[in-house]
Motif scaffolding. Sequence first.
Motif, PDB file in Angstrom:
ATOM      1  N   PHE A  44       1.079  -0.727   0.123  1.00 41.39           N
ATOM      2  CA  PHE A  44       0.430  -0.002   0.545  1.00 41.39           C
ATOM      3  C   PHE A  44       0.365   1.084   0.112  1.00 41.39           C
ATOM      4  N   VAL A  45       2.106   1.029   0.024  1.00 37.63           N
ATOM      5  CA  VAL A  45       3.173   2.156   0.493  1.00 37.63           C
ATOM      6  C   VAL A  45       3.655   2.779  -1.289  1.00 37.63           C
ATOM      7  N   PRO A  46       3.207   2.325  -1.722  1.00 45.21           N
ATOM      8  CA  PRO A  46       4.225   2.747  -3.023  1.00 45.21           C
ATOM      9  C   PRO A  46       2.686   3.195  -4.197  1.00 45.21           C
ATOM     10  N   ASP A  47       2.307   4.014  -4.479  1.00 48.43           N
ATOM     11  CA  ASP A  47       0.623   4.371  -4.428  1.00 48.43           C
ATOM     12  C   ASP A  47       0.510   5.386  -6.379  1.00 48.43           C
ATOM     13  N   SER A  48       1.870   5.692  -5.646  1.00 46.71           N
ATOM     14  CA  SER A  48       1.763   5.996  -7.632  1.00 46.71           C
ATOM     15  C   SER A  48       2.554   4.789  -9.002  1.00 46.71           C
ATOM     16  N   ILE A 145      -5.096   3.006   5.088  1.00 46.53           N
ATOM     17  CA  ILE A 145      -3.770   2.093   5.740  1.00 46.53           C
ATOM     18  C   ILE A 145      -3.054   3.814   5.556  1.00 46.53           C
ATOM     19  N   ASP A 146      -3.171   4.410   4.950  1.00 45.92           N
ATOM     20  CA  ASP A 146      -2.203   6.154   4.760  1.00 45.92           C
ATOM     21  C   ASP A 146      -2.632   7.065   5.921  1.00 45.92           C
ATOM     22  N   ILE A 165      -3.954  17.217   4.540  1.00 49.98           N
ATOM     23  CA  ILE A 165      -3.608  15.987   2.520  1.00 49.98           C
ATOM     24  C   ILE A 165      -4.687  14.872   3.222  1.00 49.98           C
ATOM     25  N   GLY A 166      -4.841  14.357   4.329  1.00 50.57           N
ATOM     26  CA  GLY A 166      -6.045  13.126   4.725  1.00 50.57           C
ATOM     27  C   GLY A 166      -7.352  13.777   3.822  1.00 50.57           C
ATOM     28  N   TYR A 167      -7.864  14.612   4.287  1.00 49.45           N
ATOM     29  CA  TYR A 167      -9.095  14.433   4.393  1.00 49.45           C
ATOM     30  C   TYR A 167      -9.145  15.087   2.670  1.00 49.45           C
TER      31      TYR A 167
END
Length: 193
Positions: A44-48, A145-146, A165-167
Amino acid sequence: MLKAIFLDKRFLILLFVINLFGTIYGYDWYGWQLEKTPDIFLIFVPDSPTASLFFTIFLLLFIFKKHFPLIEALAIITLFKYGVWAVVMNVLTLWFNGSLPAEAYMLIASHAAMAIQGLLYAPFYKIRVVHIVIAAIWTLHNDVIDYVFGMMPVYSSLTDYMNEIGYFTFWLSILSIFIAYKLTISRKNKPSL
């Protein structure tokens, strides 16, 4: 004219190669963060780069006239989301810091291209509602997760604004899902004139 270009095998191969190398570069870019990430969160970490990987798989299959609709749904939603997200985060970093390294301008251009290319191929996807639903669950779960477990990409000058940023990211996910639906499912269900 554009449709002919998008379907041209040479163009598709070029786009595949560009996305493949961009995906590899993206995973390498996340290397330092992945080293510190608990195994359970690694996917789940390397999104792009994962978004780019979905589109790269789509392109490979599309070259051979094959489809994998779930990959297509994941590609359109995540390419748009993380393409826009990275552009916004880099522009915010520029605003807060007053400057950006050269690499950040390359990231702005490449992520804008990510967002656009996923949308441009929407007419060729074979997505159904079930694929949008599964991709939406993946995308929103990734936000949890992020921003609940703290696995988001790190922009050091923006760390004081993680809640905001999460919102923003949550609503960007909703927008991305809606756009994917409108460009694939909704468009297919419109009566022709």
